[in-house]
Each structure stands twice: as C-alpha cells, then as structure tokens.
Write an enzyme that holds these catalytic residues in place. Sequence first.
Site, short mmCIF file in Angstrom:
data_model
loop_
_atom_site.label_atom_id
_atom_site.label_comp_id
_atom_site.label_asym_id
_atom_site.label_seq_id
_atom_site.Cartn_x
_atom_site.Cartn_y
_atom_site.Cartn_z
N ALA A 1 0.86 -1.18 0.00
CA ALA A 1 0.00 0.00 0.00
C ALA A 1 0.89 1.22 0.00
CB ALA A 1 -0.88 0.00 1.24
N ALA A 2 0.63 2.11 -0.92
CA ALA A 2 1.46 3.31 -1.01
C ALA A 2 0.58 4.53 -0.80
CB ALA A 2 2.16 3.34 -2.35
N SER A 3 1.18 5.70 -0.99
CA SER A 3 0.45 6.92 -0.64
C SER A 3 -0.82 7.11 -1.47
CB SER A 3 1.36 8.13 -0.82
OG SER A 3 1.91 8.10 -2.12
N LEU A 4 -0.72 6.85 -2.76
CA LEU A 4 -1.86 7.16 -3.62
C LEU A 4 -2.68 5.93 -4.00
CD1 LEU A 4 -0.12 9.73 -6.00
CD2 LEU A 4 -1.23 10.13 -3.81
N GLN B 1 -2.93 1.19 -3.91
CA GLN B 1 -2.40 -0.06 -3.40
C GLN B 1 -2.26 -1.06 -4.54
OE1 GLN B 1 -5.08 -0.59 -0.15
NE2 GLN B 1 -6.48 -1.93 -1.27
N VAL B 2 -1.38 -2.03 -4.32
CA VAL B 2 -0.99 -2.88 -5.45
C VAL B 2 -1.35 -4.34 -5.17
CG1 VAL B 2 1.00 -3.68 -6.80
CG2 VAL B 2 0.90 -1.31 -6.02
N ASP C 1 11.75 9.97 -8.19
CA ASP C 1 11.34 9.46 -6.88
C ASP C 1 12.03 8.12 -6.60
OD1 ASP C 1 9.95 9.44 -4.54
OD2 ASP C 1 8.07 8.73 -5.38
N1 LIG Z 1 5.38 -4.04 -11.19
C1 LIG Z 1 5.49 -4.37 -9.90
N2 LIG Z 1 5.93 -5.57 -9.53
C2 LIG Z 1 6.05 -5.90 -8.22
N3 LIG Z 1 5.72 -5.08 -7.20
C3 LIG Z 1 5.27 -3.86 -7.49
C4 LIG Z 1 5.13 -3.44 -8.86
N4 LIG Z 1 4.66 -2.18 -8.86
C5 LIG Z 1 4.53 -1.81 -7.57
N5 LIG Z 1 4.89 -2.82 -6.73
C6 LIG Z 1 4.90 -2.80 -5.26
O1 LIG Z 1 3.98 -1.83 -4.83
C7 LIG Z 1 4.63 -0.79 -4.08
C8 LIG Z 1 3.94 0.53 -4.36
O2 LIG Z 1 3.95 0.81 -5.75
P1 LIG Z 1 4.21 2.27 -6.30
O3 LIG Z 1 5.44 2.81 -5.68
O4 LIG Z 1 4.14 2.23 -7.77
O5 LIG Z 1 2.93 3.01 -5.72
P2 LIG Z 1 2.72 4.58 -5.48
O6 LIG Z 1 1.33 4.77 -4.94
O7 LIG Z 1 3.06 5.32 -6.70
O8 LIG Z 1 3.78 4.80 -4.35
P3 LIG Z 1 4.43 6.13 -3.80
O9 LIG Z 1 3.82 6.33 -2.46
O10 LIG Z 1 5.89 5.78 -3.72
O11 LIG Z 1 4.15 7.23 -4.75
C9 LIG Z 1 6.07 -0.86 -4.52
O12 LIG Z 1 6.94 -0.36 -3.55
C10 LIG Z 1 6.25 -2.36 -4.73
O13 LIG Z 1 6.45 -3.02 -3.51
#
Ligand SMILES: Nc1ncnc2c1ncn2[C@@H]1O[C@H](COP(=O)(O)OP(=O)(O)OP(=O)(O)O)[C@@H](O)[C@H]1O
Length: 769
Positions: free
Chosen positions: A284-287, A289-290, A439
């Site tokens: 789960a990231a700021s914007l 979740q994956v 970033d």
């Molecule tokens: N293609 C991928 N393959 C495997 N894991 C991934 C992939 N894309 C994202 N992840 C996982 O998901 C996490 C969050 O993804 P990402 O950094 O793209 O999200 P975000 O919302 O843009 O994050 P941030 O808060 O950094 O802006 C990553 O740190 C990684 O652990």
Amino acid sequence: MPTQLSVPTVAGGRFSQLTLQNRFAGIHGLSGTSWKGVRLNCGRHRRSGYRGNSVRAVLVRNPPPAERSRGNLENGSARSVGRDDDFSVGRSRNDAVVSSNGNGGAASRRDGLEFRNPSELVATRIEKKQRAKIVGDQESEAEARAALRAANVAEYDPVRLIQRYSKEPLKVLGRALKVTTTLGAFAISVLIDERRGKINENMRKRAKELRERLTFLGPTFVKIGQGLSTRPDLCPPAYLEELAELQDALPTFPDVEAFACIERELGKPMESMYSAITASPIAAASLGQVYKAQLRSTGEIVAVKVQRPYIEEAVALDFYLLRGICGLVDKYVDVVTSDVVALLDEFARRVYQELNYVQEGRNAIRFGQLYGDRPDVLVPGIYWDYVSAKVLTMEWVDGVKLSEQDTITAQGLDIIKLVDIGIQCSLRQLLEHGYFHADPHPGNLLATPDGKLAFLDFGMMSETPPTARFAIIGHVVHLVNRDYEAMARDYYALDFLEPDVDVSPIVPALKNFFDDVLEATVSELNFKTIVDGLGAVLYKYPFNVPAYYALILRSLTVLEGLALYTDPNFKVLAASYPYFAKRLLTDKNPYLRDALIELLFKDGTFRWNRLENLLVQGRKDSEYRASDVLQPVLDLLLGSGGEELRSLVEREAVRVSEALVVGSAIQSYKSVPQPLRDFIDRGNNVIRIKESEEIEMLALREQVLRIWNLLRSTSGFDPASLQPIVEVLRRSEAQAMGGRIAGSITRRLAARALQQLLKQPTPTPTLTS
Ligand SMILES: Nc1ncnc2c1ncn2[C@@H]1O[C@H](COP(=O)(O)OP(=O)(O)OP(=O)(O)O)[C@@H](O)[C@H]1O
C-alpha cells in the site's frame, strides 16, 4: 491449526477457488483441504517486503478443464509464471490455472528453428519487423483507448479549487481544524521539548509521532512527508528514518472498493480480465495499493495498482487549504524570501500528475525505451488494455527492495553492484537523456533474483535541460581543476543565478570550502559532503536552485546512502567517475570537448596523468569504446579554431617524441653491462643529460607507453575502428602539423647530438612551431 479466513464479498461470488498464503507461519499442510466447499492451497510467503504474520488469500477462478490441461502442458514455457514462488503456489503447481501463453510457447519454438538459407533469414527478419510493427500499432491503439478512459481526469487548477471550496465553508473549516489540531499538537510537543532542553532526547519519539500524524492526515501529507524524508538539509537523521517509512508502510483501503474500482474503470467484470488476483494488496502506497494478478488473456503475471478512493477530492481540499496558508506566509512572513505559493503549486501539479495512471504508464514506456535495453536494468512493461486513470496494470517484477539488504545478501546478490547499476543508470538519466525518475526511494528499486535492478513507480518524472546536463559535467571538471571562477560562472548555465548577479564574491567562498575538502582527491569525497558544502556556500547568496537539480542530488544521495550501509567507504563520485571520463573522452559536444581540453591542458601544460586517469576510469564504463575516444579529440585538434591547442599539442608531441627516442636510448644504454659500457664510451658518459631531466624524460616515456597500452588493451579495440582517424590524419592540416612536429624533433635531437659531440652542456633549445 486451522487458519482464520475472511473472503471479500465482491470476490467471493466470482472466484471458485481460493489459495491461502501465510506469510511466515508456513501452513503448507492446509493445501488441498477445503473450506465451505472452496479448495484451499497454502504456502509460505517468501517475497520479502511483507510484514506481520497475517494470512493472505489468493482467489483463483477454476478454469475450464481444457484450459487447465493446457496450463499443465505449458506450465514450463510460461515465462512470468515460472518466475514467481508465492503466487504460483495455488496456481500452477497444484491447479495449473495457467492459460496459454501464446507468445512464450510460440516464440521459443520459432527460435528453435534452424534457418540455413540466407533469403529465409532475411524473410524472417522482415516478418519479425512486420510483426513488431503490428504489435507496436496494437500497443498504440490500446494506449489510445486507455487515454480515452482517462479523458476526464482532474488537473490541478488553483482557480477552480477556489471556486469549488468557497462554496463549501463547513467542509473547509472541518478539515482545517483537523489539520491544525493534528500538526499543532506536534508543534507544541516540540516546543515543550525545546523549553526543557530535551530536543535530542525525544527526537526519535517525535519523529515517530510526526510520521503517525502525517499518515493520519492522509495522502497529501504523506506525500509531503515522503518529500521531507529525502531532504537531509531540512531534517535530522532520526526524522529521515521515520519519514522513510511513509514510502511503503501505509494503511490499506478495503479490497471490495479496490475491485469495484477496477471493474468500474475498465468497464469489465474482474474475472474476464484476471484469472487470479490476490485477495489483499501486496503493498500500500500513498496514492494507491498494489495487487498481484494473472491476466486471463495471456496468463502473464501482473501488478495491478488501484488508486485510493476519493483521493482527488482529498488532495484538492488539502491543496486549497495549504495554498491559503502559503499565501499568508508570502504576505506576512518576511524572513521567507521564496515564493511559497509558487512552490506549492509546483508540488500540487506533480501530485495531480501522479494521480493519472495513464501518464504513469507512458512515463514507464518512455523510461523503458531509454534505459530498459541495458542488460542490468529492468523496467516493467505496461498492459494498456487494463489501464485507466485509476488502474495501472504492469508486468510483475519479482524482487527484493534495495532497502532490505540482508535479504539481498542472503540471495547471494551484491548490494554494491546493484547500487552501482543504479548510479550508472541515474547518470545516464540525468546527464545523457535528461529524462529521469524523480522518486528513486529504496521502495521503488528492486533487486531481481538474477541480479538486475528494477525501477518501479513512474508517477514522478523530471527533466534536466540540455544546457544544465553539460554544465553539470563541466562543473565537475572545474571542481577537479579547482577553477573556482569557472565554477562560479557555471551557476549561470545551471540556472542558479540570474545573469545580472555578480559572481565575484562567490569565488572566495567556494575556494574557502573546496580548498579544504579537496585535500583528498575529488573521487575520494563523499557526495553528501560536497552537496552540503555547496549548500552552505550557496545559502548565503541570491541563489535559486531549480527543482530538477534538487531531485538530481536527491537521487544520488539516496543511492549513496544505500551503499553506505554495506560499505562505509563507498563514494558516489568515485563510482560516477568512469561515466564522466567516458563522456569527456568520447562526447563530441563542443562544451564537453572544451571541458576535456581544460582538464588536460591546465596552465599551458599537458596533464598526462589526467589523461591516463581518464582512460583508466573511462574503460570501466560499460559503454566505453576506444575508437570513440580518439575521434573527437582529433577532430578538435584539426578543426578550424584549434590553433592555440594545436601549438600546445605540437610542443607536447615534441616533448613526447624526444622522451620516447632519448628515453629509449637511455634505457638501452643502461641495460648494457658496465664493462661493455666502459668499452663503448671509454670512461665518458655517452648520454650527457641532467639527472632531473633524465628522470622526467623516463617518467614521461613510461606514462606515454602505459597510455598507449591502455588504449590498445581496451576490450573491443579493433584496428579497423581507427579508419576514420586515418581519414582525419590525411587532412592537410594534420600533415602540416606532422611536418612541423618532425621538424622540431629533428632540431631538438640535432641539438642534443651536437651537445654530445662537443661534450659541453648547452641550454635546451626553445621550440618553434
Ligand atoms: N510491477 C510491480 N511488480 C512488483 N511489485 C510492485 C510493482 N509495482 C509496484 N509494486 C509494489 O507496490 C509498491 C507501491 O507501488 P508504487 O510505488 O508504484 O505506488 P505509489 O502509490 O506510486 O507509491 P508512492 O507512495 O511511492 O508514490 C512498490 O513499492 C512495490 O512493492
């Protein structure tokens, strides 16, 4: 021990098979058992980056029997399936819900064919090109469809925000209260610490508190915290470490909402797109979740990033509020000289761009085109048919975050090598193409099992303007040369200073700082020391550091920081030097060629040791080619306007030729046994030369021979590659120069011969061109 399960309702109706994954508990024994008629397959979760001991569920829809058998058959050839341990537990090994991977199987069979007939080969190449074109066309069409799905994506528009929220005072007030009380309480705690002299003692506690408060306030504040986490100039180390947690350890939002968002955005039911998807996010990231999923159409394993619900509304309100506060700061706080509103607008624009995943997909494609061809770099591909403003489906990258150094080392991978890949790739991003990942925090860099460095998260990209790219390389040269006046002048080209600002007072400040730190050679310097030093110097003058520059410094300090955990002596500048050397030696850009000349000909003397150092360093760069080194230098020497340099080179050529001829004579003479030597010169020293001159000459000869050997032994050195140089040497200027050099050498040697004859020391003749 039975394991508790909760099945998300949205998925429960659609998926007929469920796979459990316990991160650490190892519940393999459950595989094959069933729960409420649903088959359970469990496996230890091995991918690092998961914290806690919870059970994750992978919901897998049962395939029709025909598909199942095809999956079994093609399991071995399905590229992405075989790469992943945890995901394949419930899928390919036990149930093989692997649909046909049309590309993988067919391609390998085609690759296995033996073509003996050259015309067949040509035909195949053409066919491949046509196929690539078709694939390319299909990709662009899919991208265009994704863009259409994102047509209504919001853009940052402060005027519209004012119109929108001036009508909703209660909402604004509610949020303002929440933000001020949350951050106000933190500020009061820090003030009390200060009064009681406990700032240092409570630093760690306060940093944790700040992280929790920012997380509580939501995405906008998490983004601000992420930004602060990479600013050692603004935050003490305890804060940096705590805020770095904001990079990937954030609360999740309900999966039901995420799956509903995917269906709404892509306009199709989940099971028609994905044959499997993890029931809870893997990150789960700021914007957003994956999730990890499998494409129904090809069987490929993908990462699906889904945006947090109502995020645009949340950030819009926050930026409206923050803009109001920044306006007040601009108006009433005199000590703040920067335009804070403009800074906030820039930041908000970036955050809004990050909210458009179609743009992020495009960024990833561009990044992949520029840097993905390097064998040690991996950039995930984008599946445009499954992309919208709020959903991004990309190739799954199996790897470990660069911050998890123990896991990386346990896998037998070399962290320093991976950091070095990062540095080399960053240098190319910043100084070659100018398009860079802005970033690059450790959560966005993964080490793959085969030792590649994978880049993730292309939401925030930036560009270095061409003039700045060359100016940065030039700046490093000036630093090496301790040419502080040139360094100060560089700040115009770097856009740090307005052209009307007088740089003369800056020169002594630079000299003061760098004369001290340059006691060591530049490559021995810690990058952070230089950045901090420059920061301290720049701070006192009317500097304006452009955003791209701060981001460049950030990306390199992040990498240096990662390496320092493993090797406290790691120096980012030393690791960067091969790249700088290669650029200086091979780039035909006039600015860089001038920088090379400045480096090599300091105060009218040729610095052979610098050339040798450049060659030693440059050949460490993977893209260095000896043939490229000579061509631009010769062009420069023989081109119009190179008169001054030509006379320097001529003088040097004479000195070198003499060192080679006389030096060899001295060496040969010295290698003759003493009795024989006595017989030859009958007690008189045949070679009459001052001792200091002899030492210098022999040293020069050694160095020149070393340099020549360096050139010859450079891998990939092909004499045929010198053909263009031969062409250059045929030019009349070169011939004329050769003639003049030969003339001077002859005169010098003649003078020496005469000197030997007369056995009288004569002054060294001055050179004429
Ligand atoms: N293609 C991928 N393959 C495997 N894991 C991934 C992939 N894309 C994202 N992840 C996982 O998901 C996490 C969050 O993804 P990402 O950094 O793209 O999200 P975000 O919302 O843009 O994050 P941030 O808060 O950094 O802006 C990553 O740190 C990684 O652990």
